[in-house]
Design a protein around this motif. Structure first.
Motif, PDB file in Angstrom:
ATOM      1  N   GLU A  25      12.614  -7.655  16.928  1.00 53.82           N
ATOM      2  CA  GLU A  25      12.088  -7.914  16.037  1.00 53.82           C
ATOM      3  C   GLU A  25      10.428  -8.468  16.435  1.00 53.82           C
ATOM      4  O   GLU A  25       9.595  -9.032  15.587  1.00 53.82           O
ATOM      5  CB  GLU A  25      12.358  -9.252  15.192  1.00 53.82           C
ATOM      6  N   VAL A  26      10.162  -8.386  17.913  1.00 53.75           N
ATOM      7  CA  VAL A  26       8.987  -8.916  18.176  1.00 53.75           C
ATOM      8  C   VAL A  26       8.086  -7.779  18.463  1.00 53.75           C
ATOM      9  O   VAL A  26       8.274  -6.608  18.553  1.00 53.75           O
ATOM     10  CB  VAL A  26       9.243  -9.413  19.975  1.00 53.75           C
ATOM     11  N   PRO A  27       6.720  -7.871  17.807  1.00 55.23           N
ATOM     12  CA  PRO A  27       5.837  -6.772  17.525  1.00 55.23           C
ATOM     13  C   PRO A  27       5.519  -6.219  18.966  1.00 55.23           C
ATOM     14  O   PRO A  27       5.397  -7.138  19.941  1.00 55.23           O
ATOM     15  CB  PRO A  27       4.552  -7.835  16.995  1.00 55.23           C
ATOM     16  N   LYS A  28       5.183  -5.018  18.957  1.00 52.33           N
ATOM     17  CA  LYS A  28       4.912  -4.392  20.291  1.00 52.33           C
ATOM     18  C   LYS A  28       3.006  -3.809  19.958  1.00 52.33           C
ATOM     19  O   LYS A  28       2.541  -3.866  18.962  1.00 52.33           O
ATOM     20  CB  LYS A  28       5.603  -3.201  20.564  1.00 52.33           C
ATOM     21  N   GLY A  29       2.772  -3.582  21.218  1.00 57.22           N
ATOM     22  CA  GLY A  29       1.387  -3.124  21.371  1.00 57.22           C
ATOM     23  C   GLY A  29       0.160  -4.168  21.435  1.00 57.22           C
ATOM     24  O   GLY A  29       0.620  -5.447  21.927  1.00 57.22           O
ATOM     25  N   GLY A  82       0.484   8.283  20.967  1.00 59.38           N
ATOM     26  CA  GLY A  82      -0.199   9.187  20.436  1.00 59.38           C
ATOM     27  C   GLY A  82      -0.706   9.255  19.320  1.00 59.38           C
ATOM     28  O   GLY A  82      -1.828   8.506  19.303  1.00 59.38           O
ATOM     29  N   LEU A  83      -0.502   9.916  18.258  1.00 60.87           N
ATOM     30  CA  LEU A  83      -1.010   9.756  16.880  1.00 60.87           C
ATOM     31  C   LEU A  83       0.185   8.824  15.942  1.00 60.87           C
ATOM     32  O   LEU A  83      -0.448   8.844  14.855  1.00 60.87           O
ATOM     33  CB  LEU A  83      -1.283  11.116  16.303  1.00 60.87           C
ATOM     34  N   ARG A  84       0.970   8.490  16.560  1.00 62.11           N
ATOM     35  CA  ARG A  84       2.180   7.911  15.721  1.00 62.11           C
ATOM     36  C   ARG A  84       1.727   6.330  16.058  1.00 62.11           C
ATOM     37  O   ARG A  84       1.575   5.743  16.838  1.00 62.11           O
ATOM     38  CB  ARG A  84       3.489   7.963  16.213  1.00 62.11           C
ATOM     39  N   LEU A  85       1.768   5.866  14.547  1.00 61.34           N
ATOM     40  CA  LEU A  85       1.050   4.357  14.546  1.00 61.34           C
ATOM     41  C   LEU A  85       2.091   3.486  13.912  1.00 61.34           C
ATOM     42  O   LEU A  85       2.576   3.933  12.789  1.00 61.34           O
ATOM     43  CB  LEU A  85      -0.230   4.345  13.891  1.00 61.34           C
ATOM     44  N   HIS A  86       2.276   2.494  14.498  1.00 64.74           N
ATOM     45  CA  HIS A  86       3.215   1.263  13.771  1.00 64.74           C
ATOM     46  C   HIS A  86       2.430   0.068  13.992  1.00 64.74           C
ATOM     47  O   HIS A  86       1.709  -0.438  14.951  1.00 64.74           O
ATOM     48  CB  HIS A  86       4.382   0.932  14.436  1.00 64.74           C
ATOM     49  N   ASP A 109       3.853   2.410   8.825  1.00 69.92           N
ATOM     50  CA  ASP A 109       4.359   3.349   9.533  1.00 69.92           C
ATOM     51  C   ASP A 109       3.839   4.826   9.473  1.00 69.92           C
ATOM     52  O   ASP A 109       3.647   5.190   8.320  1.00 69.92           O
ATOM     53  CB  ASP A 109       5.963   3.297   9.776  1.00 69.92           C
ATOM     54  N   THR A 110       3.485   5.713  10.490  1.00 65.92           N
ATOM     55  CA  THR A 110       2.898   6.974  10.255  1.00 65.92           C
ATOM     56  C   THR A 110       3.941   7.905  11.028  1.00 65.92           C
ATOM     57  O   THR A 110       4.763   7.490  11.865  1.00 65.92           O
ATOM     58  CB  THR A 110       1.751   7.137  10.807  1.00 65.92           C
ATOM     59  N   ASP A 111       4.070   9.274  10.877  1.00 69.53           N
ATOM     60  CA  ASP A 111       4.478  10.306  11.742  1.00 69.53           C
ATOM     61  C   ASP A 111       3.674  10.391  12.797  1.00 69.53           C
ATOM     62  O   ASP A 111       2.757   9.754  13.192  1.00 69.53           O
ATOM     63  CB  ASP A 111       4.902  11.370  10.962  1.00 69.53           C
ATOM     64  N   GLU A 112       3.992  11.664  13.612  1.00 70.40           N
ATOM     65  CA  GLU A 112       3.434  11.822  14.833  1.00 70.40           C
ATOM     66  C   GLU A 112       2.035  12.699  14.593  1.00 70.40           C
ATOM     67  O   GLU A 112       1.360  12.724  15.728  1.00 70.40           O
ATOM     68  CB  GLU A 112       4.405  12.721  15.711  1.00 70.40           C
ATOM     69  N   HIS A 113       1.765  12.842  13.380  1.00 66.86           N
ATOM     70  CA  HIS A 113       0.266  13.203  13.205  1.00 66.86           C
ATOM     71  C   HIS A 113      -0.419  12.400  12.439  1.00 66.86           C
ATOM     72  O   HIS A 113      -1.475  12.562  11.660  1.00 66.86           O
ATOM     73  CB  HIS A 113       0.622  14.636  12.125  1.00 66.86           C
ATOM     74  N   ALA A 114      -0.160  11.119  12.678  1.00 68.21           N
ATOM     75  CA  ALA A 114      -0.835   9.929  11.907  1.00 68.21           C
ATOM     76  C   ALA A 114      -0.962   9.941  10.387  1.00 68.21           C
ATOM     77  O   ALA A 114      -1.855   9.493   9.679  1.00 68.21           O
ATOM     78  CB  ALA A 114      -2.516   9.710  12.422  1.00 68.21           C
TER      79      ALA A 114
END
Length: 213
Positions: free
Chosen positions: A6-10, A32-36, A56-61
């Protein structure tokens, strides 16, 4: 014990949001283009509010889900905005009017400018692109379609300048090399993690359990 799942990453970014007389803070994990992203914002205009969100996004943002909670002095609202293929739903109710949208746009959030910019590479090279957004009003949580245009104006040492346009409104955004907003004229700007307080002053100050010890 802390649940590390549950700890945020990035990276964490803080923006001062002038339009709402408030702030937004977000933990952003860009692979890459995947964003959380997990964010919190507080504003005083058009009325005092708190907002928390997970994006959340997929691998194409392309947006897959935006969960938002909005709290005002008189109201508490939640939003579950999802996209599966070309099908959008708001709290489980299909929204065919959003079928052509690829992105959500959370009002007064510098974060949600990122997805259309990085998917089209407008932070890296010349170009212009038109979008339909699933625009989320704050603090009402109403979702409406919004036509927007992004135009690469120039590459800079630290990223790029990209023009945002919606209706008669335009603003020239300063974007970093990752496609994240640094300055959004009239909306807000990033707060640098610097301070004039020295380490010694911090240890002796009110942030210490034993000031001056």
């Amino acid at each position: 014990m802390i649940d590390k799942s549950e700890v945020p990453k990035g990276r964490q970014i803080l923006w001062q949001v002038d339009e709402t007389a408030g702030f937004e803070s977000s933990w952003i994990d860009l692979d890459g283009l995947r964003l959380h992203a997990e964010g919190r914002s507080v504003g005083q205009l058009p009325e005092p509010y708190w907002v928390t969100y997970t994006l959340d996004t997929d691998e194409h943002a392309v947006t897959t889900r935006l969960q938002v909670t909005s709290v005002t002095a008189t109201d508490h609202r939640t939003l579950d905005l999802r996209r599966d293929g070309d099908t959008w739903s708001v709290d489980g109710v299909p929204r065919p009017d959003l079928a052509d949208a690829r992105d959500c746009d959370l009002a007064c959030s510098p974060l949600t400018n990122t997805m259309p910019i990085i998917r089209t590479g407008l932070h890296q090279h010349p170009g212009i692109a038109d979008f339909l957004m699933a625009f989320v009003e704050v603090p009402s949580m109403r979702v409406i379609p919004s036509k927007q245009t992004y135009t690469h104006l120039t590459t800079t040492e630290d990223g790029a300048q990209v023009r945002y346009a919606a209706g008669s409104f335009t603003s020239d955004l300063q974007i970093d090399t990752d496609g994240l907003v640094v300055v959004y004229p009239t909306l807000g700007h990033r707060v640098s993690p610097t301070t004039t307080v020295t380490e010694g002053e911090r240890q002796r100050g009110p942030g210490s359990a034993r000031p001056g010890a």
